[in-house]
Design a protein around this motif. Structure first.
Motif, PDB file in Angstrom:
ATOM      1  N   VAL A 296       0.848  -1.190   0.000  1.00  0.00           N
ATOM      2  CA  VAL A 296       0.000   0.000   0.000  1.00  0.00           C
ATOM      3  C   VAL A 296       0.888   1.247   0.000  1.00  0.00           C
ATOM      4  O   VAL A 296       1.800   1.364   0.830  1.00  0.00           O
ATOM      5  CB  VAL A 296      -0.935   0.024   1.231  1.00  0.00           C
ATOM      6  CG1 VAL A 296      -1.844   1.246   1.178  1.00  0.00           C
ATOM      7  CG2 VAL A 296      -1.759  -1.254   1.287  1.00  0.00           C
ATOM      8  N   PHE A 297       0.627   2.163  -0.925  1.00  0.00           N
ATOM      9  CA  PHE A 297       1.378   3.415  -1.047  1.00  0.00           C
ATOM     10  C   PHE A 297       0.417   4.594  -1.120  1.00  0.00           C
ATOM     11  O   PHE A 297      -0.798   4.434  -1.258  1.00  0.00           O
ATOM     12  CB  PHE A 297       2.248   3.403  -2.311  1.00  0.00           C
ATOM     13  CG  PHE A 297       3.358   2.400  -2.318  1.00  0.00           C
ATOM     14  CD1 PHE A 297       4.519   2.624  -1.601  1.00  0.00           C
ATOM     15  CD2 PHE A 297       3.242   1.231  -3.047  1.00  0.00           C
ATOM     16  CE1 PHE A 297       5.544   1.697  -1.609  1.00  0.00           C
ATOM     17  CE2 PHE A 297       4.254   0.295  -3.072  1.00  0.00           C
ATOM     18  CZ  PHE A 297       5.411   0.535  -2.347  1.00  0.00           C
ATOM     19  N   ASP A 301      -2.316   6.921   6.000  1.00  0.00           N
ATOM     20  CA  ASP A 301      -1.582   7.163   7.241  1.00  0.00           C
ATOM     21  C   ASP A 301      -0.417   6.217   7.434  1.00  0.00           C
ATOM     22  O   ASP A 301       0.447   6.457   8.275  1.00  0.00           O
ATOM     23  CB  ASP A 301      -2.539   7.040   8.443  1.00  0.00           C
ATOM     24  CG  ASP A 301      -3.571   8.165   8.469  1.00  0.00           C
ATOM     25  OD1 ASP A 301      -3.250   9.255   7.961  1.00  0.00           O
ATOM     26  OD2 ASP A 301      -4.686   7.949   8.970  1.00  0.00           O
ATOM     27  N   ARG A 302      -0.399   5.123   6.657  1.00  0.00           N
ATOM     28  CA  ARG A 302       0.681   4.159   6.847  1.00  0.00           C
ATOM     29  C   ARG A 302       0.965   3.429   5.537  1.00  0.00           C
ATOM     30  O   ARG A 302       0.117   2.708   5.023  1.00  0.00           O
ATOM     31  CB  ARG A 302       0.292   3.144   7.921  1.00  0.00           C
ATOM     32  CG  ARG A 302       1.394   2.140   8.262  1.00  0.00           C
ATOM     33  CD  ARG A 302       0.905   1.139   9.288  1.00  0.00           C
ATOM     34  NE  ARG A 302      -0.202   0.351   8.774  1.00  0.00           N
ATOM     35  CZ  ARG A 302      -0.927  -0.489   9.509  1.00  0.00           C
ATOM     36  NH1 ARG A 302      -0.685  -0.590  10.804  1.00  0.00           N
ATOM     37  NH2 ARG A 302      -1.909  -1.186   8.963  1.00  0.00           N
ATOM     38  N   VAL A 303       2.165   3.635   4.995  1.00  0.00           N
ATOM     39  CA  VAL A 303       2.621   2.850   3.863  1.00  0.00           C
ATOM     40  C   VAL A 303       3.031   1.484   4.410  1.00  0.00           C
ATOM     41  O   VAL A 303       3.808   1.393   5.354  1.00  0.00           O
ATOM     42  CB  VAL A 303       3.805   3.527   3.154  1.00  0.00           C
ATOM     43  CG1 VAL A 303       4.375   2.633   2.074  1.00  0.00           C
ATOM     44  CG2 VAL A 303       3.371   4.859   2.570  1.00  0.00           C
ATOM     45  N   SER A 304       2.493   0.407   3.834  1.00  0.00           N
ATOM     46  CA  SER A 304       2.679  -0.888   4.478  1.00  0.00           C
ATOM     47  C   SER A 304       2.626  -2.039   3.493  1.00  0.00           C
ATOM     48  O   SER A 304       2.177  -1.895   2.354  1.00  0.00           O
ATOM     49  CB  SER A 304       1.601  -1.095   5.555  1.00  0.00           C
ATOM     50  OG  SER A 304       0.307  -0.997   4.982  1.00  0.00           O
ATOM     51  N   GLU A 305       3.121  -3.178   3.980  1.00  0.00           N
ATOM     52  CA  GLU A 305       2.956  -4.455   3.300  1.00  0.00           C
ATOM     53  C   GLU A 305       2.010  -5.289   4.150  1.00  0.00           C
ATOM     54  O   GLU A 305       2.187  -5.402   5.363  1.00  0.00           O
ATOM     55  CB  GLU A 305       4.290  -5.177   3.140  1.00  0.00           C
ATOM     56  CG  GLU A 305       4.175  -6.510   2.431  1.00  0.00           C
ATOM     57  CD  GLU A 305       5.440  -7.344   2.565  1.00  0.00           C
ATOM     58  OE1 GLU A 305       5.671  -8.189   1.700  1.00  0.00           O
ATOM     59  OE2 GLU A 305       6.169  -7.159   3.561  1.00  0.00           O
ATOM     60  N   ILE A 306       1.007  -5.883   3.521  1.00  0.00           N
ATOM     61  CA  ILE A 306      -0.044  -6.592   4.249  1.00  0.00           C
ATOM     62  C   ILE A 306      -0.080  -8.037   3.792  1.00  0.00           C
ATOM     63  O   ILE A 306      -0.205  -8.320   2.597  1.00  0.00           O
ATOM     64  CB  ILE A 306      -1.420  -5.935   4.024  1.00  0.00           C
ATOM     65  CG1 ILE A 306      -1.389  -4.478   4.492  1.00  0.00           C
ATOM     66  CG2 ILE A 306      -2.523  -6.695   4.735  1.00  0.00           C
ATOM     67  CD1 ILE A 306      -2.634  -3.701   4.135  1.00  0.00           C
ATOM     68  N   GLY A 307       0.054  -8.969   4.744  1.00  0.00           N
ATOM     69  CA  GLY A 307      -0.031 -10.388   4.435  1.00  0.00           C
ATOM     70  C   GLY A 307      -1.477 -10.845   4.311  1.00  0.00           C
ATOM     71  O   GLY A 307      -2.377 -10.258   4.917  1.00  0.00           O
ATOM     72  N   THR A 323      -5.777   0.905   6.612  1.00  0.00           N
ATOM     73  CA  THR A 323      -6.316   2.092   7.310  1.00  0.00           C
ATOM     74  C   THR A 323      -7.021   3.055   6.371  1.00  0.00           C
ATOM     75  O   THR A 323      -7.505   4.099   6.806  1.00  0.00           O
ATOM     76  CB  THR A 323      -5.229   2.858   8.098  1.00  0.00           C
ATOM     77  OG1 THR A 323      -4.348   3.537   7.198  1.00  0.00           O
ATOM     78  CG2 THR A 323      -4.433   1.928   9.004  1.00  0.00           C
ATOM     79  N   GLY A 324      -7.086   2.747   5.088  1.00  0.00           N
ATOM     80  CA  GLY A 324      -7.846   3.575   4.157  1.00  0.00           C
ATOM     81  C   GLY A 324      -7.162   4.878   3.797  1.00  0.00           C
ATOM     82  O   GLY A 324      -6.052   5.181   4.236  1.00  0.00           O
ATOM     83  N   PRO A 325      -7.811   5.711   2.970  1.00  0.00           N
ATOM     84  CA  PRO A 325      -7.223   6.985   2.559  1.00  0.00           C
ATOM     85  C   PRO A 325      -7.209   7.982   3.710  1.00  0.00           C
ATOM     86  O   PRO A 325      -8.110   8.007   4.541  1.00  0.00           O
ATOM     87  CB  PRO A 325      -8.147   7.452   1.430  1.00  0.00           C
ATOM     88  CG  PRO A 325      -9.459   6.789   1.708  1.00  0.00           C
ATOM     89  CD  PRO A 325      -9.142   5.484   2.342  1.00  0.00           C
ATOM     90  N   ALA A 326      -6.163   8.785   3.759  1.00  0.00           N
ATOM     91  CA  ALA A 326      -6.056   9.823   4.783  1.00  0.00           C
ATOM     92  C   ALA A 326      -7.004  10.975   4.435  1.00  0.00           C
ATOM     93  O   ALA A 326      -6.952  11.519   3.323  1.00  0.00           O
ATOM     94  CB  ALA A 326      -4.618  10.327   4.876  1.00  0.00           C
ATOM     95  N   ILE A 378      -1.841  -1.214  -3.979  1.00  0.00           N
ATOM     96  CA  ILE A 378      -2.915  -0.232  -3.810  1.00  0.00           C
ATOM     97  C   ILE A 378      -2.280   1.145  -3.670  1.00  0.00           C
ATOM     98  O   ILE A 378      -1.337   1.329  -2.896  1.00  0.00           O
ATOM     99  CB  ILE A 378      -3.764  -0.548  -2.569  1.00  0.00           C
ATOM    100  CG1 ILE A 378      -4.514  -1.862  -2.758  1.00  0.00           C
ATOM    101  CG2 ILE A 378      -4.758   0.578  -2.294  1.00  0.00           C
ATOM    102  CD1 ILE A 378      -5.302  -2.305  -1.542  1.00  0.00           C
ATOM    103  N   LEU A 379      -2.797   2.112  -4.431  1.00  0.00           N
ATOM    104  CA  LEU A 379      -2.298   3.489  -4.361  1.00  0.00           C
ATOM    105  C   LEU A 379      -3.454   4.432  -4.063  1.00  0.00           C
ATOM    106  O   LEU A 379      -4.451   4.457  -4.796  1.00  0.00           O
ATOM    107  CB  LEU A 379      -1.636   3.885  -5.681  1.00  0.00           C
ATOM    108  CG  LEU A 379      -1.169   5.347  -5.764  1.00  0.00           C
ATOM    109  CD1 LEU A 379       0.025   5.581  -4.852  1.00  0.00           C
ATOM    110  CD2 LEU A 379      -0.830   5.731  -7.195  1.00  0.00           C
ATOM    111  N   TYR A 380      -3.318   5.209  -3.000  1.00  0.00           N
ATOM    112  CA  TYR A 380      -4.277   6.273  -2.686  1.00  0.00           C
ATOM    113  C   TYR A 380      -3.729   7.558  -3.294  1.00  0.00           C
ATOM    114  O   TYR A 380      -2.679   8.052  -2.893  1.00  0.00           O
ATOM    115  CB  TYR A 380      -4.433   6.429  -1.174  1.00  0.00           C
ATOM    116  CG  TYR A 380      -5.041   5.228  -0.497  1.00  0.00           C
ATOM    117  CD1 TYR A 380      -6.392   4.950  -0.608  1.00  0.00           C
ATOM    118  CD2 TYR A 380      -4.260   4.368   0.268  1.00  0.00           C
ATOM    119  CE1 TYR A 380      -6.959   3.833   0.013  1.00  0.00           C
ATOM    120  CE2 TYR A 380      -4.806   3.265   0.905  1.00  0.00           C
ATOM    121  CZ  TYR A 380      -6.157   3.008   0.771  1.00  0.00           C
ATOM    122  OH  TYR A 380      -6.709   1.905   1.397  1.00  0.00           O
TER     123      TYR A 380
END
Length: 410
Positions: A296-297, A301-307, A323-326, A378-380
């Protein structure tokens, strides 16, 4: 951004003198420095790309897809009901390649004698024995079925050498590799006939080195596993090794046969699949840890890798875990999913960007139906209004909050 949205043109047209006045500022050198700073800031705002951003805007993404620089030839697709209800390709990571090994003919039997095998040769003789003197006259000594009670049994362990041969007393060297036990027994009996009275021979494979598969990696018990007349398949041999020692959703199966290999996710392999092939002697099975995840980029609120943490993960679950879009930065109408679409053999067909409008209530039903795939991104996207907010923040840092408020309200 157009120049009419800002106050810079008025400043540029005013004479640059020591008596330059700005709203809220008196004359003098200090006012001139502030005016100069405002003109520099205006120039920066006129080139919005100079302001720091953590993701492109929706307009940037669409424009880039239509640019000649789009050498990957990716396209933007609106997420709709037809796409959301289409199941992902389950064979994307090697099921088809694995199934192709089924085209290699498998032997009808699994007890062929091979180099390295340890054999137990049992010789039954009547009367004077070559291997142990006179045969016993009582039935105390067990005999083979169909033989008289007076037949004496002599067990001779022998190892098949690398050249495929064995050596036995009175016979010498005999080829064993490639024969089944009863075929080899018949040959030994024929060779012993001139020296023994009615010799009967039985051959059993007590330990098979060649007729085995090898399992290692993230399993409960690595080792060499003999193959039997049950004609074990991939999942059978993995079960004999105690199964995967890690979460099956993070387990990758790497299979090698005769120099050819295939890799697929263990969770994708089912007992009824053609890819659950029969294991042959010499096959090697390795279980590796390969976490199935998405990234997720952007304006979140948090750029992350999700398993995945489960065999399947919906787009709705992925958006929630990220956490969805800021609210302060993201454009909820501009959420994008980047995917390398593949065919059933795992080859990349088309890079695709799926557009998701989270301000449309229907989207929330579609995201429950749409299944994520390994390595999706996923890109917001950034909101365009976020650039103005950043400029006002820049003014606040350079001068004072009052000037920022005055600029924003004029």
């Amino acid at each position: 951004m157009s120049s009419k949205d800002h106050r810079e043109p008025t400043l540029l047209k005013a004479p640059v003198t020591a008596s330059l006045r700005l709203p809220g500022f008196g004359p003098g050198r200090k006012s001139f420095q502030i005016a100069s700073a405002l003109m520099m800031a205006g120039t920066m705002l006129a080139g919005c790309s100079s302001l720091p951003q953590n993701a492109p805007t929706s307009r940037n993404i669409v424009k880039a897809s239509q640019s000649p620089a789009n050498t990957l030839n990716y396209k933007i697709v609106e997420l709709d009901a037809a796409l959301a209800s289409t199941p992902p390709q389950r064979n994307e990571l090697g099921l088809v390649k694995m199934a192709s090994f089924a085209n290699i003919p498998a032997p009808n039997r699994s007890d062929m004698v091979l180099p390295g095998d340890i054999l137990l040769v049992s010789v039954y003789e009547v009367g004077v024995s070559l291997f142990g003197g006179p045969a016993p006259t009582s039935a105390a000594t067990p005999t083979a079925p169909g033989l008289p009670p007076s037949a004496a049994a002599h067990n001779i362990p022998v190892t098949v050498r690398e050249d495929g041969n064995i050596s036995l007393p009175y016979i010498g060297t005999l080829k064993a590799n490639g024969f089944y036990p009863e075929e080899l027994a018949e040959q030994i009996g024929t060779r012993l006939a001139p020296y023994s009275q009615s010799p009967q021979v039985q051959v059993a494979i007590s330990q098979s080195v060649g007729n085995a598969a090898y399992v290692n990696g993230a399993v409960a018990k690595s080792g060499r596993y003999p193959l039997t007349s049950a004609h074990e398949r991939l999942l059978d041999v993995i079960a004999l090794a105690g199964g995967s020692a890690i979460d099956v959703n993070d387990a990758e199966l790497h299979f090698t046969r005769r120099g050819e290999s295939a890799t697929l996710r263990l969770a994708d392999l089912r007992a009824e699949d053609r890819a659950n092939i029969q294991v042959l002697p010499g096959d090697r099975i390795e279980i590796r840890k390969q976490r199935k995840s998405i990234t997720v980029f952007g304006a979140t609120d948090r750029v992350s890798e999700i398993g995945f943490e489960a065999p399947n993960l919906s787009l709705a679950e992925a958006l929630a875990r990220s956490t969805g879009p800021a609210d302060s930065r993201a454009n909820a109408r501009g959420v994008y999913l980047f995917r390398l679409e593949r065919d059933s053999s795992g080859d990349v067909l088309q890079p695709v960007i799926y557009h998701i409008d989270m301000m449309n209530p229907q989207t929330y039903f579609l995201t429950q139906m749409f299944q994520m795939q390994d390595k999706d991104v996923i890109l917001y996207s950034n909101s365009s209004s976020n650039l103005t907010q950043k400029f006002v923040g820049m003014l606040n840092m350079l001068f004072s909050p009052a000037l920022g408020i005055r600029y924003a309200t004029q």
